[in-house]
Design an enzyme around this catalytic site. Sequence first.
Site, PDB file in Angstrom:
ATOM      1  N   SER A   1      44.574  -2.955 -44.004  1.00 51.59           N
ATOM      2  CA  SER A   1      43.121  -2.796 -43.951  1.00 51.59           C
ATOM      3  C   SER A   1      42.673  -1.498 -44.611  1.00 51.59           C
ATOM      4  O   SER A   1      41.540  -1.397 -45.067  1.00 51.59           O
ATOM      5  CB  SER A   1      42.640  -2.758 -42.507  1.00 51.59           C
ATOM      6  OG  SER A   1      43.119  -3.835 -41.777  1.00 51.59           O
TER       7      SER A   1
ATOM      8  N   HIS B   1      43.692  -8.442 -48.885  1.00 56.52           N
ATOM      9  CA  HIS B   1      43.072  -8.093 -47.605  1.00 56.52           C
ATOM     10  C   HIS B   1      42.227  -9.254 -47.101  1.00 56.52           C
ATOM     11  O   HIS B   1      41.097  -9.456 -47.539  1.00 56.52           O
ATOM     12  CB  HIS B   1      42.225  -6.820 -47.767  1.00 56.52           C
ATOM     13  CG  HIS B   1      41.618  -6.354 -46.491  1.00 56.52           C
ATOM     14  ND1 HIS B   1      40.392  -5.732 -46.427  1.00 56.52           N
ATOM     15  CD2 HIS B   1      42.062  -6.428 -45.203  1.00 56.52           C
ATOM     16  CE1 HIS B   1      40.118  -5.447 -45.166  1.00 56.52           C
ATOM     17  NE2 HIS B   1      41.106  -5.859 -44.415  1.00 56.52           N
TER      18      HIS B   1
HETATM   19  P1  NAI Z   1      49.205  -7.934 -34.904  1.00 52.63           P
HETATM   20  O1  NAI Z   1      49.698  -6.838 -34.038  1.00 52.63           O
HETATM   21  O2  NAI Z   1      48.463  -9.057 -34.300  1.00 52.63           O
HETATM   22  O3  NAI Z   1      50.444  -8.575 -35.676  1.00 52.63           O
HETATM   23  C1  NAI Z   1      51.428  -7.830 -36.301  1.00 52.63           C
HETATM   24  C2  NAI Z   1      52.732  -8.613 -36.175  1.00 52.63           C
HETATM   25  O4  NAI Z   1      53.715  -8.021 -36.998  1.00 52.63           O
HETATM   26  C3  NAI Z   1      53.291  -8.633 -34.756  1.00 52.63           C
HETATM   27  O5  NAI Z   1      53.503  -9.969 -34.366  1.00 52.63           O
HETATM   28  C4  NAI Z   1      54.600  -7.859 -34.871  1.00 52.63           C
HETATM   29  O6  NAI Z   1      55.609  -8.370 -34.020  1.00 52.63           O
HETATM   30  C5  NAI Z   1      54.949  -8.060 -36.311  1.00 52.63           C
HETATM   31  N1  NAI Z   1      55.786  -7.005 -36.877  1.00 52.63           N
HETATM   32  C6  NAI Z   1      55.667  -5.682 -36.700  1.00 52.63           C
HETATM   33  N2  NAI Z   1      56.604  -5.027 -37.424  1.00 52.63           N
HETATM   34  C7  NAI Z   1      57.308  -5.980 -38.077  1.00 52.63           C
HETATM   35  C8  NAI Z   1      58.396  -5.949 -38.970  1.00 52.63           C
HETATM   36  N3  NAI Z   1      58.943  -4.789 -39.351  1.00 52.63           N
HETATM   37  N4  NAI Z   1      58.882  -7.114 -39.448  1.00 52.63           N
HETATM   38  C9  NAI Z   1      58.330  -8.285 -39.064  1.00 52.63           C
HETATM   39  N5  NAI Z   1      57.293  -8.372 -38.209  1.00 52.63           N
HETATM   40  C10 NAI Z   1      56.791  -7.245 -37.727  1.00 52.63           C
HETATM   41  O7  NAI Z   1      48.379  -7.246 -36.060  1.00 52.63           O
HETATM   42  P2  NAI Z   1      47.291  -7.897 -37.013  1.00 52.63           P
HETATM   43  O8  NAI Z   1      45.965  -7.715 -36.418  1.00 52.63           O
HETATM   44  O9  NAI Z   1      47.734  -9.246 -37.403  1.00 52.63           O
HETATM   45  O10 NAI Z   1      47.351  -6.925 -38.273  1.00 52.63           O
HETATM   46  C11 NAI Z   1      48.347  -7.034 -39.246  1.00 52.63           C
HETATM   47  C12 NAI Z   1      47.905  -6.304 -40.496  1.00 52.63           C
HETATM   48  O11 NAI Z   1      46.701  -6.912 -40.950  1.00 52.63           O
HETATM   49  C13 NAI Z   1      47.573  -4.843 -40.314  1.00 52.63           C
HETATM   50  O12 NAI Z   1      47.945  -4.149 -41.469  1.00 52.63           O
HETATM   51  C14 NAI Z   1      46.069  -4.841 -40.147  1.00 52.63           C
HETATM   52  O13 NAI Z   1      45.485  -3.620 -40.530  1.00 52.63           O
HETATM   53  C15 NAI Z   1      45.688  -5.935 -41.094  1.00 52.63           C
HETATM   54  N6  NAI Z   1      44.402  -6.564 -40.832  1.00 52.63           N
HETATM   55  C16 NAI Z   1      43.988  -6.858 -39.560  1.00 52.63           C
HETATM   56  C17 NAI Z   1      42.750  -7.440 -39.337  1.00 52.63           C
HETATM   57  C18 NAI Z   1      42.317  -7.793 -37.947  1.00 52.63           C
HETATM   58  O14 NAI Z   1      41.114  -8.033 -37.752  1.00 52.63           O
HETATM   59  N7  NAI Z   1      43.203  -7.886 -36.970  1.00 52.63           N
HETATM   60  C19 NAI Z   1      41.860  -7.751 -40.442  1.00 52.63           C
HETATM   61  C20 NAI Z   1      42.407  -7.489 -41.751  1.00 52.63           C
HETATM   62  C21 NAI Z   1      43.623  -6.889 -41.911  1.00 52.63           C
END
Ligand code: NAI
Length: 680
Positions: free
Chosen positions: A406, A427
Amino acid sequence: MSVITTHRDGDVLVVVSNNPPVNALGFAVRDGLAKALDEAAADPAVKAVVIRCDGRTFFAGADITEFGGPMKDPQLPELLERLEALDKPVVAAIHGTALGGGLETALACHYRIAVPSAKLGLPEVKLGILPGAGGTQRLPRVVGVAAALEMIVGGAPIGAKKASDIGLLDRLAGEDSLAAEAVAFARDIAEKRPLPRTSEKQAVAEPGVFDAFRAANARKMKGFEAPEACIQAIQAAAELPFAQGLEVERKLIRQLMASDQSKAQRHIFFAERAAAKIDGLAPGTPLIPVKSVGIIGAGTMGGGIAMNFLSIGIPVTILEMQQEALDRGVATIGRNYAGNVKSGRMTEDQAKQATGLLKPTLDYADLGQVDLVIEAVFENMDVKKEVFTRLDKIAKPGAILATNTSYLDVDEIAAVTSRPESVVGLHFFSPANVMKLLEVVRGAKTSDSVLATAMALAKQIRKIAVVAGVCHGFIGNRMLKPRQDQAGQLILEGAKPADVDRVFLDFGFPMGPFQLADLAGLDIGWHRDPTRRESVRDALCAEGRLGQKTGGGFYDYDEKRNRTPSPVAERIIAEFAAAKGIAQRAISDEEIRERCLYTMVNEGAKILEEGKAQRASDIDVVWVFGYGWPVYRGGPMFWADLVGARTIVDGLKRQQDRLGPDFTLSPLLVAKAEKGETFN
Ligand code: NAI
Ligand code: 3HC
């Protein structure tokens, strides 16, 4: 060669339009059609007429580029009156999309035949206008008032099958035999009299139908001018003779056409298309075939992103570190597809097909052969670097490596790989399977092929993509920051959360910043230490007010999640302000607007002057499709043009002392103000 040609097929005059790309009804087309009508009328050997189009579609509407200036005669409404009045039957032969003036042309014809894949609609409302060539008067006379309300006020096209069911089409043709079947049909009905002229039919309205429609659609129509005008025009069709109804239609379209809302909505139509164009890209840049996708992280974003590809038949391998997280992510995807089936958005078979293409894994080696990998792990630079280092080792040469970060620096992430030219930011917005916007972040070394492929892929998964440069938060989140900072500051200075939110709601946003915060949960990013109270959010969380889910945050909520202003939250805010030595005062709506919205424009101007967005209209697209900026206000930069750069600069200067130590005016914005120029 003329865009309209005619030829004879026995006693049928065939009129063909060839005006790529979409056979818009510009001057040359209207002029050609008028001459073809003269030819049909003058030649006694002509017994019937067929109008059809070459290329990908039947007339897709008036030529929108002609709007806003004087239109050359013949005008479409008069042309269509002449068409309908011809004393020989005219058959419209429809393929592709018959939209707007295109469908109005078909409605003025005496008969309509279409291929099953054709789509028919009056989408003018989406441009902030109404069908202005008799569509509001003819459609209800053909399909009835209720169906006409749906089509004209809703603006969504319908398929040929449905059009046939509601009486809009007289006949369906074979997919590949439209031209021949239309001529045969014309010959069949050549002698039939009286000619079925739409304007001579009656549009009958059930009592109360208009008010019932208004009530049922009040939420969707809120803030927009065009839908109400559409309803009034259809009402005129039901209550007045045809000619008088046309006058009502004409008066209403004239008003709408001159409105800021319509200008804004037309701007967004072209802005959306301009966004797809990449500056400085060599023509013919080769695209990288993407037949399989890998996703790292099956959390909120990873799962939603996966669905975009699964739903169009591209297999996805999704990776997590722990089985439990993987299972959870896969289960969520399954639940979302089940929801889609339940709501009728897809069939059970389609959902099964999509989920069948998902391969869960814990093993990086399984990503070795995919064409595109999208990383969606925690928003943490060290974690992202570790993921890209591993990815670099196993991904096949030429695979695209994307990050869904993000805010983080895409170049810094790319630098840990041996192939920064393959790295790009994708993104997505949450929920990623629903939200239309995609920011494609062009790194310093991202290759043209990778960028062009990302943009093409976005279209394939039906996203609206905008190219952004590397900077903190890219276009959207970067501009969100000043707005959020000011909103937070305003409540410390004495504005109530409901005051700030009301200004946003009145402006046309679906939600204000504090409603949104309560909905998302105030504990996002909370360090869970009740003694640390560095922000109002900390203070609210410390007292168990985590937002809607706990029945209270900035607002109080009842069981149905209806919100009311919260005396407790207001006490917490006042105490926090007192502790910071901030005096509370009365704050006007004007100040809220200036501090929250003008600062966004200022940030947008900085993004432009730094070259982080390709054009002002791209910023507008980001805000309309990603953040709920009301489309009828055309996005922040278009809105700034309406308000005037001078007014915005003056407003910001007035507030300068309150905008915090980090605030600086954008030189580009100041220059626009001085020269009286606009962004768009
Ligand atoms: P989340 O916490 O829901 O999901 C992240 C997932 O990645 C978790 O299931 C975790 O177990 C997994 N994970 C962590 N480290 C890992 C690794 N080394 N290898 C494999 N899996 C791993 O987070 P979310 O919200 O899905 O965010 C993910 C990315 O998307 C971030 O960079 C965030 O900034 C970006 N993002 C989030 C938005 C939102 O509204 N939640 C919107 C746009 C982008
Ligand atoms: N006028 C002028 N240009 C138009 C146009 C129109 N009505 N419709 C499309 N174009 C242009 C686009 O700007 C684009 O130009 P570009 O290549 O230079 O960017 C090009 O045609 C191709 O358009 P798309 O990229 O949108 O092509 P798609 O195949 O994805 O979609 C379409 C085709 C479904 C026809 C879509 O273009 C569309 O929805 N067009 C607008 C239809 C519309 O709103 N019609 C009503 C017009 S208002 C009217 O008719 C008033 C009347 O009541 C008097």
